[in-house]
Design a protein around this motif. Structure first.
Motif, mmCIF file in Angstrom:
data_model
loop_
_atom_site.group_PDB
_atom_site.id
_atom_site.type_symbol
_atom_site.label_atom_id
_atom_site.label_comp_id
_atom_site.label_asym_id
_atom_site.label_seq_id
_atom_site.Cartn_x
_atom_site.Cartn_y
_atom_site.Cartn_z
ATOM 1 N N ASN A 1 8.897 62.125 -4.040
ATOM 2 C CA ASN A 1 7.348 61.728 -4.372
ATOM 3 C C ASN A 1 6.453 62.961 -3.933
ATOM 4 O OD1 ASN A 1 5.502 60.200 -5.644
ATOM 5 N ND2 ASN A 1 5.076 59.086 -3.676
ATOM 6 N N GLU A 2 6.800 64.082 -4.377
ATOM 7 C CA GLU A 2 5.932 65.087 -3.787
ATOM 8 C C GLU A 2 4.509 65.129 -4.134
ATOM 9 O OE1 GLU A 2 5.679 69.993 -4.764
ATOM 10 O OE2 GLU A 2 7.684 69.247 -3.710
ATOM 11 N N LYS A 3 3.748 65.084 -3.104
ATOM 12 C CA LYS A 3 2.190 65.082 -3.231
ATOM 13 C C LYS A 3 1.391 66.365 -2.905
ATOM 14 C CE LYS A 3 1.623 60.914 -4.755
ATOM 15 N NZ LYS A 3 0.981 60.490 -6.263
ATOM 16 N N GLU A 4 0.272 66.767 -3.406
ATOM 17 C CA GLU A 4 -0.228 68.096 -2.992
ATOM 18 C C GLU A 4 -1.350 67.931 -2.028
ATOM 19 O OE1 GLU A 4 0.972 70.693 -6.876
ATOM 20 O OE2 GLU A 4 -0.294 69.170 -7.117
ATOM 21 N N MET B 1 -13.357 72.489 20.669
ATOM 22 C CA MET B 1 -12.301 71.239 20.810
ATOM 23 C C MET B 1 -10.959 71.300 19.976
ATOM 24 S SD MET B 1 -13.142 69.425 23.384
ATOM 25 C CE MET B 1 -14.771 69.696 24.370
ATOM 26 N N GLY B 2 -10.943 72.170 18.937
ATOM 27 C CA GLY B 2 -9.872 72.416 18.143
ATOM 28 C C GLY B 2 -9.792 71.493 16.907
ATOM 29 N N LYS B 3 -10.996 71.308 16.226
ATOM 30 C CA LYS B 3 -11.081 70.061 15.235
ATOM 31 C C LYS B 3 -10.464 70.635 14.118
ATOM 32 C CE LYS B 3 -16.012 70.789 14.009
ATOM 33 N NZ LYS B 3 -16.149 71.622 15.227
ATOM 34 N N THR B 4 -10.584 72.327 13.484
ATOM 35 C CA THR B 4 -10.037 72.673 12.513
ATOM 36 C C THR B 4 -8.729 72.761 12.695
ATOM 37 O OG1 THR B 4 -11.950 73.955 11.993
ATOM 38 C CG2 THR B 4 -9.975 74.911 11.127
ATOM 39 N N SER B 5 -7.926 73.289 13.699
ATOM 40 C CA SER B 5 -6.616 73.180 14.186
ATOM 41 C C SER B 5 -6.064 72.054 13.964
ATOM 42 C CB SER B 5 -6.241 73.602 15.370
ATOM 43 O OG SER B 5 -6.998 75.040 15.746
ATOM 44 N N PHE B 6 -6.601 70.773 14.628
ATOM 45 C CA PHE B 6 -6.224 69.426 14.122
ATOM 46 C C PHE B 6 -6.094 69.278 12.868
ATOM 47 C CE2 PHE B 6 -6.781 64.840 14.742
ATOM 48 C CZ PHE B 6 -5.752 64.461 15.146
ATOM 49 N N ALA B 7 -7.071 69.380 12.148
ATOM 50 C CA ALA B 7 -6.915 68.972 10.409
ATOM 51 C C ALA B 7 -5.924 69.921 9.986
ATOM 52 C CB ALA B 7 -8.452 69.416 10.082
ATOM 53 N N MET B 8 -5.741 71.047 10.197
ATOM 54 C CA MET B 8 -4.744 71.959 9.619
ATOM 55 C C MET B 8 -3.427 71.523 9.859
ATOM 56 S SD MET B 8 -6.224 73.998 7.563
ATOM 57 C CE MET B 8 -7.454 72.603 7.284
ATOM 58 N N ASN B 9 -3.277 71.155 11.293
ATOM 59 C CA ASN B 9 -1.832 70.574 11.621
ATOM 60 C C ASN B 9 -1.726 69.504 10.828
ATOM 61 O OD1 ASN B 9 -2.066 71.260 15.250
ATOM 62 N ND2 ASN B 9 -1.919 72.318 13.614
ATOM 63 N N ILE B 10 -2.386 68.530 10.580
ATOM 64 C CA ILE B 10 -2.216 67.188 9.807
ATOM 65 C C ILE B 10 -1.929 67.587 8.156
ATOM 66 C CG2 ILE B 10 -3.294 65.295 8.848
ATOM 67 C CD1 ILE B 10 -5.127 64.878 11.485
ATOM 68 N N ALA B 11 -2.774 68.676 7.826
ATOM 69 C CA ALA B 11 -2.412 68.955 6.412
ATOM 70 C C ALA B 11 -1.124 69.583 6.226
ATOM 71 C CB ALA B 11 -3.535 69.877 6.041
ATOM 72 N N THR B 12 -0.764 70.433 7.137
ATOM 73 C CA THR B 12 0.445 70.911 7.244
ATOM 74 C C THR B 12 1.514 69.896 7.273
ATOM 75 O OG1 THR B 12 -0.366 73.118 8.065
ATOM 76 C CG2 THR B 12 2.033 72.877 8.170
ATOM 77 N N ASN B 13 1.410 68.862 8.312
ATOM 78 C CA ASN B 13 2.391 67.980 8.523
ATOM 79 C C ASN B 13 2.504 67.122 7.314
ATOM 80 O OD1 ASN B 13 2.870 68.612 11.046
ATOM 81 N ND2 ASN B 13 1.436 67.255 12.015
ATOM 82 N N VAL B 14 1.309 66.699 6.613
ATOM 83 C CA VAL B 14 1.580 65.673 5.313
ATOM 84 C C VAL B 14 2.089 66.798 4.051
ATOM 85 C CG1 VAL B 14 0.104 64.873 3.557
ATOM 86 C CG2 VAL B 14 -0.446 64.623 5.786
ATOM 87 N N ALA B 15 1.852 68.011 3.887
ATOM 88 C CA ALA B 15 2.600 68.828 3.110
ATOM 89 C C ALA B 15 4.119 68.774 3.252
ATOM 90 C CB ALA B 15 2.012 70.223 3.154
ATOM 91 N N ARG B 16 4.358 69.213 4.709
ATOM 92 C CA ARG B 16 5.806 69.095 4.983
ATOM 93 C C ARG B 16 6.505 67.934 4.577
ATOM 94 N NH1 ARG B 16 5.095 70.316 9.557
ATOM 95 N NH2 ARG B 16 5.467 72.548 9.539
ATOM 96 N N ARG B 17 6.071 66.929 4.953
ATOM 97 C CA ARG B 17 6.463 65.672 4.586
ATOM 98 C C ARG B 17 6.625 65.396 2.926
ATOM 99 N NH1 ARG B 17 7.322 61.002 7.667
ATOM 100 N NH2 ARG B 17 7.273 59.054 6.549
ATOM 101 N N ASN B 18 5.732 65.708 2.416
ATOM 102 C CA ASN B 18 5.842 65.575 1.020
ATOM 103 C C ASN B 18 6.913 66.324 0.322
ATOM 104 O OD1 ASN B 18 3.809 63.663 0.786
ATOM 105 N ND2 ASN B 18 2.266 64.941 0.725
ATOM 106 N N LYS B 19 7.056 67.587 0.948
ATOM 107 C CA LYS B 19 7.938 68.608 0.226
ATOM 108 C C LYS B 19 9.460 67.972 0.066
ATOM 109 C CE LYS B 19 9.488 73.380 0.863
ATOM 110 N NZ LYS B 19 11.021 72.969 1.066
ATOM 111 N N ASP B 20 9.770 67.336 1.488
ATOM 112 C CA ASP B 20 10.902 66.840 1.619
ATOM 113 C C ASP B 20 11.118 65.392 0.767
ATOM 114 O OD1 ASP B 20 11.214 68.959 3.192
ATOM 115 O OD2 ASP B 20 10.911 68.022 5.060
ATOM 116 N N THR B 21 10.440 65.092 0.286
ATOM 117 C CA THR B 21 10.450 63.679 -0.675
ATOM 118 C C THR B 21 10.517 63.716 -2.219
ATOM 119 O OG1 THR B 21 8.069 62.956 -0.504
ATOM 120 C CG2 THR B 21 9.459 62.444 1.118
#
Length: 455
Positions: free
Chosen positions: A239-242, A217-237
């Motif tokens: 208040n960078e979070k890892e 169903m793609g649960k690993t892909s979904f989780a990695m999409n979220i992780a990358t989205n969060v990291a990308r958003r944090n990089k551009d602020t």
């Protein structure tokens, strides 16, 4: 060793510095915002000073003028002083012996430093007492010691119960932050999936979020999409979070290859087979350069347990999100042979970890085969494999379902459903996402054609 037997030596507090902090804000209330950022009521050694400073903090929060008269009035009401004359005499003494408000930052640092030294003293004694009791094994003692030090680093008072007034002040302060101009710093981390974030209010601190699905169903892909989205958003602020990812099934290289496919929009099969065109190499190089700048870490230790995870995570200074793939491959310190008991112990420990670290933890989980025997194969909470307390410990449970996986003639060939089956913070529902298996990528449905969440 003798110092461990002393409850409070002079090196653990400085009463005069505490008086100078209180005296400074009474003499010049304009410095209060700066002082409140540096010092909390529990930083004071004297219980009387704690109570006075808590009054000042509450008055500031409620926009009530702060001076000797108003603070004295509240202090007498709360019986901090036995009489008005005693309170007036003490506050006047503090004001009269104050060297200068210009040194307020130094006074605050002394009070704060003494609090941390005091906390370390208490933690050290507690660690030695646990060792001398002889009742715990080494791994549990190490985890307990690390937690105590971690709590001190986070500025937590390790002494125990905290007054409701402190919790109310913290809640009130957070409400002000999430409604202010910098609200993005304080609200839950965004998954990158608009309607899902609307339902869940994002990934909230201390939440345990389960993502479960049948294989394929793609649960690993979904989780990695979220992780990358969060990291990308944090990089551009500012208040960078890892973001930390624990991959118990796939190696770092395999996971990185999958993330590269998603980011570069290069067919994942081409990356596995090595049939890569010149154009794809260009896209891969560009994406690899960008991904390398993201605040994201991967650990592929097999059979890791919660205690080992916590030890690694505590070393990350600005942790913002943890992703674990997946629950059933984790090891437990439990000696039980009952798998349901073991899984229950792991999820309980992960919920505690999320709360201790004050970050959202995304935990992937398998589903039982029960879905395969039903005509409607959409998962329900009872399908959580070896469920035990998974449902109970989780704050949010998300299921992934793709109709096209079971029906090749389905009209929804590229549509996946993200089912919010449990949401401790609000409503439940179903959000449709676009699934692109070629790039192992989920994305929002086109806004113009997007339907509201299905109840």
């Amino acid at each position: 060793m003798d110092t461990l037997n002393v409850s409070a030596n002079e090196f653990t507090y400085n009463i005069y510095a505490e008086q100078c902090v209180i005296g400074s804000v009474l003499a010049d209330p304009s410095i209060l915002p700066s002082v409140i950022e540096k010092v909390s009521p529990n930083h004071f050694y004297s219980e009387q000073h704690q109570a006075i400073y808590r009054i000042i903090q509450t008055m500031f929060t409620n926009n009530i003028p702060v001076d000797i008269v108003t603070v004295l009035n509240e202090a007498v009401k709360l019986h901090i002083f036995e009489s008005v004359s005693e309170g007036k005499r003490y506050l006047a003494e503090i004001a009269n012996t104050l060297p200068s408000t210009e040194n307020i930052n130094t006074y605050c640092k002394i009070v704060s430093d003494k609090f941390y030294i005091r906390s370390l003293n208490i933690a050290a004694k507690s660690i030695i007492e646990e060792i001398q009791s002889g009742e715990e094994d080494a791994q549990i003692l190490i985890d307990s010691a690390e937690k105590k030090i971690f709590d001190i680093r986070q500025g937590k008072d390790i002494r125990g119960l905290d007054p409701l007034s402190n919790a109310v002040l913290e809640a009130y302060d957070r409400l002000g932050k999430i409604t202010g101009e910098d609200r993005e710093k304080y609200i839950g981390a965004k998954t990158g999936f608009t309607l899902l974030d609307t339902i869940t209010s994002g990934l909230n601190k201390s939440d345990l979020i389960i993502i479960a699905a049948r294989p394929g169903m793609g649960k690993t892909s979904f989780a990695m999409n979220i992780a990358t989205n969060v990291a990308r958003r944090n990089k551009d602020t500012a208040n960078e979070k890892e973001v930390a990812v624990f991959s118990l099934e796939m190696s770092k290289e395999q996971l990185a290859t999958r993330i590269l496919s998603t980011e570069a929009l290069v067919d994942s099969h081409s990356l596995r087979s090595g049939r890569i065109s010149n154009d794809d190499w260009v896209k891969l190089a560009t994406s690899a350069g960008y991904l390398s700048t993201l605040p994201m870490y991967i650990d592929d230790t097999a059979g890791i347990n919660v205690q080992q995870m916590k030890a690694k995570l505590r070393r990350i200074k600005n942790l913002g999100l943890v992703v674990i793939d997946y629950l059933q491959l984790m090891e437990s310190t439990s000696r039980s042979d009952n798998r349901v008991t073991v899984i229950s112990e792991i999820t309980r420990q992960l919920k505690i970890m999320a709360k201790e670290l004050d970050v959202p933890v995304i935990l992937l989980s398998q589903l039982s085969r029960a879905t395969e025997s039903r005509s409607d194969k959409r998962p329900v909470l009872s399908d959580l494999r070896e469920s035990g307390s998974i449902e109970q410990d989780a704050d949010i449970v998300l299921f992934l379902y793709r109709e096209a996986y079971y029906n090749a003639t389905s009209a929804k060939q590229n549509i996946a459903e993200c089912i919010v089956a449990k949401n401790r913070h609000g409503e439940m529902g179903t959000v449709e996402l676009v699934w692109d298996g070629k790039y192992t990528r989920f994305s929002n449905v086109d806004f113009n054609n997007q339907q509201p969440p299905t109840p």
